[in-house]
Motif scaffolding. Structure first.
Motif, PDB file in Angstrom:
ATOM      1  N   LEU A  28       0.811  -1.212   0.000  1.00 43.53           N
ATOM      2  CA  LEU A  28       0.000   0.000   0.000  1.00 43.53           C
ATOM      3  C   LEU A  28       0.846   1.265   0.000  1.00 43.53           C
ATOM      4  O   LEU A  28       0.313   2.360   0.137  1.00 43.53           O
ATOM      5  CB  LEU A  28      -0.951   0.011   1.204  1.00 43.53           C
ATOM      6  CG  LEU A  28      -2.089  -1.000   1.148  1.00 43.53           C
ATOM      7  CD1 LEU A  28      -2.874  -1.003   2.453  1.00 43.53           C
ATOM      8  CD2 LEU A  28      -3.020  -0.717  -0.024  1.00 43.53           C
ATOM      9  N   ALA A  29       2.144   1.135  -0.149  1.00 40.66           N
ATOM     10  CA  ALA A  29       2.998   2.319  -0.170  1.00 40.66           C
ATOM     11  C   ALA A  29       2.590   3.230  -1.319  1.00 40.66           C
ATOM     12  O   ALA A  29       2.263   2.768  -2.415  1.00 40.66           O
ATOM     13  CB  ALA A  29       4.459   1.896  -0.319  1.00 40.66           C
ATOM     14  N   PRO A  30       2.576   4.552  -1.083  1.00 41.53           N
ATOM     15  CA  PRO A  30       2.133   5.474  -2.137  1.00 41.53           C
ATOM     16  C   PRO A  30       3.072   5.462  -3.334  1.00 41.53           C
ATOM     17  O   PRO A  30       4.277   5.220  -3.206  1.00 41.53           O
ATOM     18  CB  PRO A  30       2.144   6.841  -1.440  1.00 41.53           C
ATOM     19  CG  PRO A  30       3.042   6.680  -0.266  1.00 41.53           C
ATOM     20  CD  PRO A  30       2.931   5.250   0.161  1.00 41.53           C
ATOM     21  N   GLN A  31       2.487   5.719  -4.479  1.00 37.53           N
ATOM     22  CA  GLN A  31       3.243   5.753  -5.728  1.00 37.53           C
ATOM     23  C   GLN A  31       2.580   6.763  -6.658  1.00 37.53           C
ATOM     24  O   GLN A  31       1.393   6.652  -6.937  1.00 37.53           O
ATOM     25  CB  GLN A  31       3.252   4.370  -6.393  1.00 37.53           C
ATOM     26  CG  GLN A  31       3.802   4.355  -7.806  1.00 37.53           C
ATOM     27  CD  GLN A  31       5.252   4.770  -7.852  1.00 37.53           C
ATOM     28  OE1 GLN A  31       6.063   4.257  -7.087  1.00 37.53           O
ATOM     29  NE2 GLN A  31       5.599   5.701  -8.729  1.00 37.53           N
ATOM     30  N   ASP A  32       3.323   7.750  -7.110  1.00 37.19           N
ATOM     31  CA  ASP A  32       2.764   8.698  -8.071  1.00 37.19           C
ATOM     32  C   ASP A  32       2.435   7.976  -9.368  1.00 37.19           C
ATOM     33  O   ASP A  32       3.238   7.159  -9.848  1.00 37.19           O
ATOM     34  CB  ASP A  32       3.747   9.827  -8.360  1.00 37.19           C
ATOM     35  CG  ASP A  32       3.930  10.760  -7.175  1.00 37.19           C
ATOM     36  OD1 ASP A  32       3.017  10.815  -6.326  1.00 37.19           O
ATOM     37  OD2 ASP A  32       4.980  11.419  -7.102  1.00 37.19           O
ATOM     38  N   PRO A  33       1.276   8.263  -9.957  1.00 36.67           N
ATOM     39  CA  PRO A  33       0.956   7.653 -11.255  1.00 36.67           C
ATOM     40  C   PRO A  33       1.890   8.210 -12.325  1.00 36.67           C
ATOM     41  O   PRO A  33       2.416   9.318 -12.196  1.00 36.67           O
ATOM     42  CB  PRO A  33      -0.489   8.074 -11.495  1.00 36.67           C
ATOM     43  CG  PRO A  33      -0.630   9.364 -10.740  1.00 36.67           C
ATOM     44  CD  PRO A  33       0.223   9.204  -9.510  1.00 36.67           C
ATOM     45  N   PHE A  34       2.081   7.437 -13.387  1.00 39.04           N
ATOM     46  CA  PHE A  34       2.985   7.904 -14.440  1.00 39.04           C
ATOM     47  C   PHE A  34       2.642   7.209 -15.750  1.00 39.04           C
ATOM     48  O   PHE A  34       2.065   6.109 -15.762  1.00 39.04           O
ATOM     49  CB  PHE A  34       4.451   7.632 -14.066  1.00 39.04           C
ATOM     50  CG  PHE A  34       4.786   6.183 -13.854  1.00 39.04           C
ATOM     51  CD1 PHE A  34       5.256   5.389 -14.900  1.00 39.04           C
ATOM     52  CD2 PHE A  34       4.633   5.596 -12.602  1.00 39.04           C
ATOM     53  CE1 PHE A  34       5.567   4.048 -14.697  1.00 39.04           C
ATOM     54  CE2 PHE A  34       4.951   4.266 -12.389  1.00 39.04           C
ATOM     55  CZ  PHE A  34       5.415   3.490 -13.434  1.00 39.04           C
ATOM     56  N   HIS A  59     -12.256   4.096 -20.911  1.00 43.42           N
ATOM     57  CA  HIS A  59     -10.985   3.544 -20.465  1.00 43.42           C
ATOM     58  C   HIS A  59     -11.137   2.120 -19.941  1.00 43.42           C
ATOM     59  O   HIS A  59     -12.225   1.695 -19.540  1.00 43.42           O
ATOM     60  CB  HIS A  59     -10.383   4.422 -19.354  1.00 43.42           C
ATOM     61  CG  HIS A  59     -10.475   5.882 -19.631  1.00 43.42           C
ATOM     62  ND1 HIS A  59     -10.136   6.436 -20.850  1.00 43.42           N
ATOM     63  CD2 HIS A  59     -10.893   6.926 -18.849  1.00 43.42           C
ATOM     64  CE1 HIS A  59     -10.316   7.742 -20.814  1.00 43.42           C
ATOM     65  NE2 HIS A  59     -10.778   8.059 -19.609  1.00 43.42           N
ATOM     66  N   ILE A  60     -10.006   1.414 -19.915  1.00 43.20           N
ATOM     67  CA  ILE A  60      -9.939   0.067 -19.362  1.00 43.20           C
ATOM     68  C   ILE A  60      -8.929   0.075 -18.216  1.00 43.20           C
ATOM     69  O   ILE A  60      -7.810   0.581 -18.373  1.00 43.20           O
ATOM     70  CB  ILE A  60      -9.518  -0.950 -20.433  1.00 43.20           C
ATOM     71  CG1 ILE A  60     -10.606  -1.062 -21.517  1.00 43.20           C
ATOM     72  CG2 ILE A  60      -9.248  -2.319 -19.807  1.00 43.20           C
ATOM     73  CD1 ILE A  60     -10.222  -1.970 -22.694  1.00 43.20           C
ATOM     74  N   LEU A  61      -9.333  -0.457 -17.078  1.00 46.72           N
ATOM     75  CA  LEU A  61      -8.463  -0.580 -15.917  1.00 46.72           C
ATOM     76  C   LEU A  61      -8.149  -2.050 -15.693  1.00 46.72           C
ATOM     77  O   LEU A  61      -9.045  -2.896 -15.778  1.00 46.72           O
ATOM     78  CB  LEU A  61      -9.154  -0.007 -14.674  1.00 46.72           C
ATOM     79  CG  LEU A  61      -8.410  -0.136 -13.340  1.00 46.72           C
ATOM     80  CD1 LEU A  61      -7.159   0.739 -13.324  1.00 46.72           C
ATOM     81  CD2 LEU A  61      -9.336   0.225 -12.176  1.00 46.72           C
ATOM     82  N   ILE A  62      -6.894  -2.356 -15.424  1.00 47.89           N
ATOM     83  CA  ILE A  62      -6.511  -3.730 -15.098  1.00 47.89           C
ATOM     84  C   ILE A  62      -6.142  -3.788 -13.620  1.00 47.89           C
ATOM     85  O   ILE A  62      -5.212  -3.116 -13.177  1.00 47.89           O
ATOM     86  CB  ILE A  62      -5.335  -4.228 -15.955  1.00 47.89           C
ATOM     87  CG1 ILE A  62      -5.660  -4.086 -17.445  1.00 47.89           C
ATOM     88  CG2 ILE A  62      -5.026  -5.680 -15.619  1.00 47.89           C
ATOM     89  CD1 ILE A  62      -4.540  -4.542 -18.363  1.00 47.89           C
ATOM     90  N   ASP A  63      -6.905  -4.553 -12.867  1.00 49.21           N
ATOM     91  CA  ASP A  63      -6.725  -4.801 -11.432  1.00 49.21           C
ATOM     92  C   ASP A  63      -6.949  -3.545 -10.585  1.00 49.21           C
ATOM     93  O   ASP A  63      -6.934  -2.424 -11.092  1.00 49.21           O
ATOM     94  CB  ASP A  63      -5.385  -5.449 -11.132  1.00 49.21           C
ATOM     95  CG  ASP A  63      -5.420  -6.961 -11.355  1.00 49.21           C
ATOM     96  OD1 ASP A  63      -6.529  -7.531 -11.432  1.00 49.21           O
ATOM     97  OD2 ASP A  63      -4.345  -7.588 -11.444  1.00 49.21           O
ATOM     98  N   GLY A  64      -7.182  -3.791  -9.283  1.00 42.56           N
ATOM     99  CA  GLY A  64      -7.539  -2.693  -8.395  1.00 42.56           C
ATOM    100  C   GLY A  64      -6.779  -2.662  -7.099  1.00 42.56           C
ATOM    101  O   GLY A  64      -7.061  -1.814  -6.244  1.00 42.56           O
ATOM    102  N   GLY A  65      -5.820  -3.579  -6.913  1.00 37.55           N
ATOM    103  CA  GLY A  65      -5.059  -3.596  -5.678  1.00 37.55           C
ATOM    104  C   GLY A  65      -5.867  -4.117  -4.499  1.00 37.55           C
ATOM    105  O   GLY A  65      -7.000  -4.577  -4.655  1.00 37.55           O
ATOM    106  N   PRO A  66      -5.304  -4.036  -3.293  1.00 32.05           N
ATOM    107  CA  PRO A  66      -6.028  -4.467  -2.097  1.00 32.05           C
ATOM    108  C   PRO A  66      -7.215  -3.547  -1.831  1.00 32.05           C
ATOM    109  O   PRO A  66      -7.312  -2.457  -2.407  1.00 32.05           O
ATOM    110  CB  PRO A  66      -4.974  -4.338  -0.983  1.00 32.05           C
ATOM    111  CG  PRO A  66      -3.664  -4.217  -1.684  1.00 32.05           C
ATOM    112  CD  PRO A  66      -3.939  -3.593  -3.007  1.00 32.05           C
ATOM    113  N   PRO A  67      -8.134  -3.955  -0.939  1.00 37.67           N
ATOM    114  CA  PRO A  67      -9.308  -3.116  -0.667  1.00 37.67           C
ATOM    115  C   PRO A  67      -8.957  -1.673  -0.303  1.00 37.67           C
ATOM    116  O   PRO A  67      -9.596  -0.739  -0.782  1.00 37.67           O
ATOM    117  CB  PRO A  67      -9.980  -3.838   0.503  1.00 37.67           C
ATOM    118  CG  PRO A  67      -9.575  -5.265   0.349  1.00 37.67           C
ATOM    119  CD  PRO A  67      -8.181  -5.237  -0.202  1.00 37.67           C
ATOM    120  N   ALA A  68      -7.920  -1.485   0.508  1.00 35.33           N
ATOM    121  CA  ALA A  68      -7.555  -0.149   0.959  1.00 35.33           C
ATOM    122  C   ALA A  68      -6.905   0.697  -0.130  1.00 35.33           C
ATOM    123  O   ALA A  68      -6.669   1.889   0.061  1.00 35.33           O
ATOM    124  CB  ALA A  68      -6.626  -0.242   2.168  1.00 35.33           C
ATOM    125  N   ALA A  69      -6.615   0.087  -1.290  1.00 32.55           N
ATOM    126  CA  ALA A  69      -5.957   0.819  -2.372  1.00 32.55           C
ATOM    127  C   ALA A  69      -6.935   1.442  -3.346  1.00 32.55           C
ATOM    128  O   ALA A  69      -6.527   2.233  -4.204  1.00 32.55           O
ATOM    129  CB  ALA A  69      -5.011  -0.111  -3.137  1.00 32.55           C
TER     130      ALA A  69
END
Length: 282
Positions: A28-34, A59-69
């Motif tokens: 869950l560490a933050p990461q700037d989108p790029f 748009h198409i999104l692939i995956d969503g990460g953990p619930p808190a993400a």
């Protein structure tokens, strides 16, 4: 990458408590989108990949990460100048909570249809882990996902100019799926691969290679490794970005690496060999 692998294995094998994981995990560490390439963007956390593919038609999104993400992924989409409400499809790699746990919330925000393999969709619809999975019962239930549809192996998901192909790559889970598409930038078109997890893992007390509920796990993961190895692959994003050396390639301004899929497959093959040796298999 080694720290992330150890953490993933520890959590999935029940080796650390949830509170310990909450304090140490990079997931869950933050990461700037790029931007990755052309109309393809990284919108995940630092430890778990989520990819946005954009077009004027949606748009198409692939995956969503953990619930808190989920909120972090949505914020990343907006930070790039796109609307979450314009996401028409959410594609799933595999149905573990660290990659799919945030999909229900993102589906609710966007109204998107959620697509995946039949095995993955069954888990997403129910929210309950697949008992065939060698990592069961260490898997965490998820919020059930609405508005789902199963895809076929090799099916092309289209949205306006976008065309994303499903490649079933089971083994890590029975329904694991990788995705490929093309993105263009500066007159050059690259073949992008979202490679799902290929690691052979089993929960404490269970065997990956001798799982009576999933007897083809070894054959499946061997075939899946070969599939990823053989893809036309200019740009790789793996489900765990560290596993595909995404951060190293980004730092070196070398996101385009035509050997990245082969390297990813080689790591998975080494992991499988260690798992089989630990289970007394040749």
């Amino acid at each position: 990458m080694k720290n992330t692998i150890r953490l993933a294995a520890a959590l999935l094998l029940g080796g650390v408590s949830a509170s310990t994981v909450a304090g140490m995990t990079e997931w869950l560490a933050p990461q700037d989108p790029f931007p990755i390439y052309g109309n393809t963007y990284y919108v995940g956390t630092h430890g778990i990949s989520a990819v946005l593919i954009t077009s004027p038609a949606g748009h198409i999104l692939i995956d969503g990460g953990p619930p808190a993400a989920a909120d972090q992924v949505a914020a990343h989409v907006r930070a790039l100048g796109f609307k979450v409400e314009d996401i028409r499809y959410i594609l799933n790699g595999h149905d573990h909570f660290d990659h799919a746990g945030g999909i229900a919330a993102l589906q609710k925000m966007s109204g998107a249809s959620v697509l995946g393999s039949p095995a993955s969709i069954a888990v997403l619809k129910s929210g309950q882990p697949d008992k065939r999975d060698a990592q069961y019962p260490s898997l965490v239930p998820m919020t059930p996902v609405a508005n789902t549809r199963a895809v076929r192996d090799g099916e092309v998901v289209t949205l306006g100019p976008l065309a994303v192909t499903a490649h079933f790559t089971p083994g890590h889970t029975p329904g694991a799926t990788s995705w490929t598409w093309q993105s263009s930038e500066g007159g050059k078109t690259m073949r992008v691969v979202y490679a799902d997890s290929l690691t052979a893992l089993a929960a404490d007390g269970r065997s990956f290679s001798r799982n009576p509920l999933y007897p083809t796990a070894r054959a499946d993961v061997e075939r899946s490794i070969a599939t990823i190895e053989g893809l036309e692959c200019d740009v790789l994003v793996s489900a765990h970005p560290d596993f595909g050396d995404l951060w190293e390639r980004k730092e070196n301004k070398a996101l385009v690496d035509r050997d990245a899929c082969r390297k990813y497959a080689a790591v998975a093959r080494e992991w499988l060999a260690k798992t089989l040796a630990a289970e007394g298999q040749p």
